[in-house]
Design an enzyme around this catalytic site. Structure first.
Site, PDB file in Angstrom:
ATOM      1  N   HIS A  32      -4.684 -11.398 -12.673  1.00 56.73           N
ATOM      2  CA  HIS A  32      -5.746 -11.520 -11.809  1.00 56.73           C
ATOM      3  C   HIS A  32      -6.910 -11.816 -12.828  1.00 56.73           C
ATOM      4  CE1 HIS A  32      -8.677  -9.893  -8.907  1.00 56.73           C
ATOM      5  NE2 HIS A  32      -9.611 -10.220  -9.821  1.00 56.73           N
ATOM      6  N   ARG A  42       0.777  -1.168   0.038  1.00 59.18           N
ATOM      7  CA  ARG A  42      -0.065   0.026  -0.035  1.00 59.18           C
ATOM      8  C   ARG A  42       0.726   1.176   0.140  1.00 59.18           C
ATOM      9  NH1 ARG A  42      -4.330  -2.675  -1.747  1.00 59.18           N
ATOM     10  NH2 ARG A  42      -5.419  -3.774   0.050  1.00 59.18           N
ATOM     11  N   ASP A  86      -1.755 -12.893  -0.870  1.00 61.11           N
ATOM     12  CA  ASP A  86      -2.911 -11.883  -1.272  1.00 61.11           C
ATOM     13  C   ASP A  86      -3.049 -10.950  -0.210  1.00 61.11           C
ATOM     14  OD1 ASP A  86      -3.990 -10.077  -2.911  1.00 61.11           O
ATOM     15  OD2 ASP A  86      -5.694 -11.651  -3.524  1.00 61.11           O
ATOM     16  N   ASN A 134      -0.792  -1.965  -7.629  1.00 67.63           N
ATOM     17  CA  ASN A 134      -2.055  -1.279  -7.648  1.00 67.63           C
ATOM     18  C   ASN A 134      -1.812  -0.078  -6.073  1.00 67.63           C
ATOM     19  OD1 ASN A 134      -2.266  -3.305  -5.684  1.00 67.63           O
ATOM     20  ND2 ASN A 134      -4.422  -3.367  -5.701  1.00 67.63           N
TER      21      ASN A 134
HETATM   22  O1  DOR Z   1      -9.413  -8.703  -3.021  1.00 65.28           O
HETATM   23  C1  DOR Z   1      -8.634  -8.196  -3.621  1.00 65.28           C
HETATM   24  N1  DOR Z   1      -8.047  -7.214  -2.913  1.00 65.28           N
HETATM   25  N2  DOR Z   1      -8.463  -8.595  -4.924  1.00 65.28           N
HETATM   26  C2  DOR Z   1      -7.527  -7.839  -5.725  1.00 65.28           C
HETATM   27  O2  DOR Z   1      -7.425  -8.368  -6.825  1.00 65.28           O
HETATM   28  C3  DOR Z   1      -6.934  -6.641  -4.970  1.00 65.28           C
HETATM   29  C4  DOR Z   1      -6.904  -6.706  -3.639  1.00 65.28           C
HETATM   30  C5  DOR Z   1      -6.538  -5.232  -3.004  1.00 65.28           C
HETATM   31  O3  DOR Z   1      -5.668  -4.537  -3.581  1.00 65.28           O
HETATM   32  O4  DOR Z   1      -7.102  -4.769  -1.921  1.00 65.28           O
HETATM   33 ZN    ZN Z   2      -3.752  -9.119  -4.954  1.00 65.06          ZN
HETATM   34 ZN    ZN Z   3      -5.906  -9.973  -7.938  1.00 67.32          ZN
END
Ligand code: DOR
Ligand code: ZN
Ligand code: ZN
Length: 423
Positions: free
Chosen positions: A180, A65, A306, A95
């Protein structure tokens, strides 16, 4: 000769066996592997008391983040959570804000990530605007990531012609493309139907298995044509996994699943509501069983967390407003060691999923328990009992979907490049 650190009284995971060998570490590297009595001298001694010393475990899928969303997590808190969970190396997703879709943003994130107490790698995100720059970007990232549908962060690439071009350009860089895999058009259609109700369970239906299936099929087709190295992130369904299994015969493909698909089902949307909102959504018991089968027979190559932290306040909104994602970097290993104790998976398989295959797939050449390699080690106690509590977590978001869960087997120390970062 004296060295920086010796680690003795271990059950060392050495070449797929546990041996009563100790380790000597100097200047961050393993300099000796031998019986304790033959180790060189050191002022720093770690006594493992017969616990198992594994090669440093790797989490190839985290969202730390920073920059941009540092109220959820940052490189300092995220990496300490990783160390607390026995993880010595993370690979961070693109992201963030700004997203790592340019060379400049990658260089800036690398600078921020110097705060990390564990080793790290960075993904570059691929979007419409940077497909022609993939060759340059490849010099600054460890792998590429494509969101075939919208998820957190809005990095979507859902046009098949553009996807083909991206796959083809990435193939020339020899880097892995991680996808993804959900189909945007299908998600949009189902969302329109299901968002009429605010029952959290509707979320499972709004992003159906078929959406994952279509996207995996598309990605496989494009990988076949471009010969790119394909890695499918967070496989959630039996059907998706079956497609991957078949395609392993003729393309270079690997896949991962995550603890939340192994330990949760769509029924958790009923039990813990929006806290179980993830993309792709948790699935049925049947899917869960198929994933466990894939874990034990090797169809699933990698286990990753994840780790996608959001604050409790953000999560406790209406199901359509709450962000998707759960934290996990800190709890993955203990959940899996409990599964080892319950004979749902062997330790050798777990080391393969969290160390060996990530090393091989992402070219992490400095990893492994061998003289000359960097001293990255995860020390575990298979007998230690645990209870997960939100209050004990180091992740900045401060909660876990497994709050209150009990089990046996956990990491007790984490060593990164010779430094004890958690004990
Ligand atoms: O649940 C998810 N959260 N799937 C994703 O693809 C992104 C991730 C996030 O960055 O919060
Ligand atoms: Zn992810
Ligand atoms: Zn993802």
């Amino acid at each position: 000769m004296t060295v920086d650190l010796i680690i003795k009284n271990c059950k060392l995971w050495y070449r797929e066996k546990t041996l009563a060998f100790g380790l000597a570490v100097d200047e961050g590297k393993i300099v000796s592997i031998s019986k304790d009595v033959r180790l060189p001298r050191s002022d720093e001694k770690m006594n493992c008391k017969g616990r198992i010393v594994l090669p440093g475990l790797i989490d190839v899928h985290v969202h730390f983040r920073e920059p941009g969303f540092t109220w959820k997590e940052n490189w300092s808190t995220g990496s300490k959570a990783a160390a607390h969970g026995g993880i010595t190396h993370v690979m961070d997703m693109p992201n963030t804000d700004p997203p790592t879709t340019t060379v400049r943003n990658l260089i800036e994130k690398k600078e921020l990530a110097k705060k990390s107490v564990v080793n790290f790698g960075l993904y570059a995100g691929v979007v419409e605007g940077n497909i022609d720059s993939i060759k340059d970007i490849a010099n600054h990232c460890d792998a590429f990531k494509i969101y075939m549908s919208e998820s957190t962060g809005g990095l979507k690439l859902d046009d098949n012609a553009l996807l083909m071009k991206a796959f083809s350009n990435i193939s020339k860089t020899n880097k892995v493309i991680c996808v993804h895999a959900e189909n945007q058009a299908m998600n949009e259609r189902y969302l329109r139907i299901h968002r009429k109700s605010s029952d959290p369970f509707e979320y499972a239906l709004a992003r159906p298995i078929e959406s994952e299936v279509i996207a995996i099929k598309d990605a496989i087709k494009m990988a076949r044509q471009t010969k790119v190295k394909l890695h499918v992130c967070h496989v959630s369904s039996k059907k998706g996994l079956d497609l991957i299994k078949k395609s392993k015969k003729d393309i270079d493909i690997t896949c991962e699943t995550c603890p939340h698909y192994l330990f949760m089902t769509q029924d958790d949307l009923k039990k813990i509501g929006t806290l179980a909102k993830i993309n792709p959504p948790p699935r049925t018991k049947e899917d869960q069983l198929a994933l466990w089968k894939g874990i034990s027979n090797g169809t699933i190559d990698i286990l990753a967390s994840d780790h996608a932290p959001h604050t409790m306040e953000e999560k406790l909104q209406d199901i359509w407003l709450a962000p998707a994602g759960v934290p996990g970097v800190e709890t993955t290993l203990q959940l899996m060691l409990n599964a080892v104790n319950r004979r749902m998976i062997g330790l050798e398989r777990l080391v393969k999923l969290m160390h060996k295959t990530p090393v091989k797939r992402f070219g992490l050449i400095d990893y492994g328990i061998e003289v000359g390699k960097n001293a990255n080690l995860t020390i575990i106690d298979l007998k230690k009992e645990w209870k997960i509590s939100n209050d004990d977590l180091l992740t900045k978001c401060g909660w876990s979907p497994y709050d209150g869960w009990k089990g046996k087997g956990m990491p007790v120390a984490t060593i990164v490049n010779g430094n004890v970062v958690f004990e």
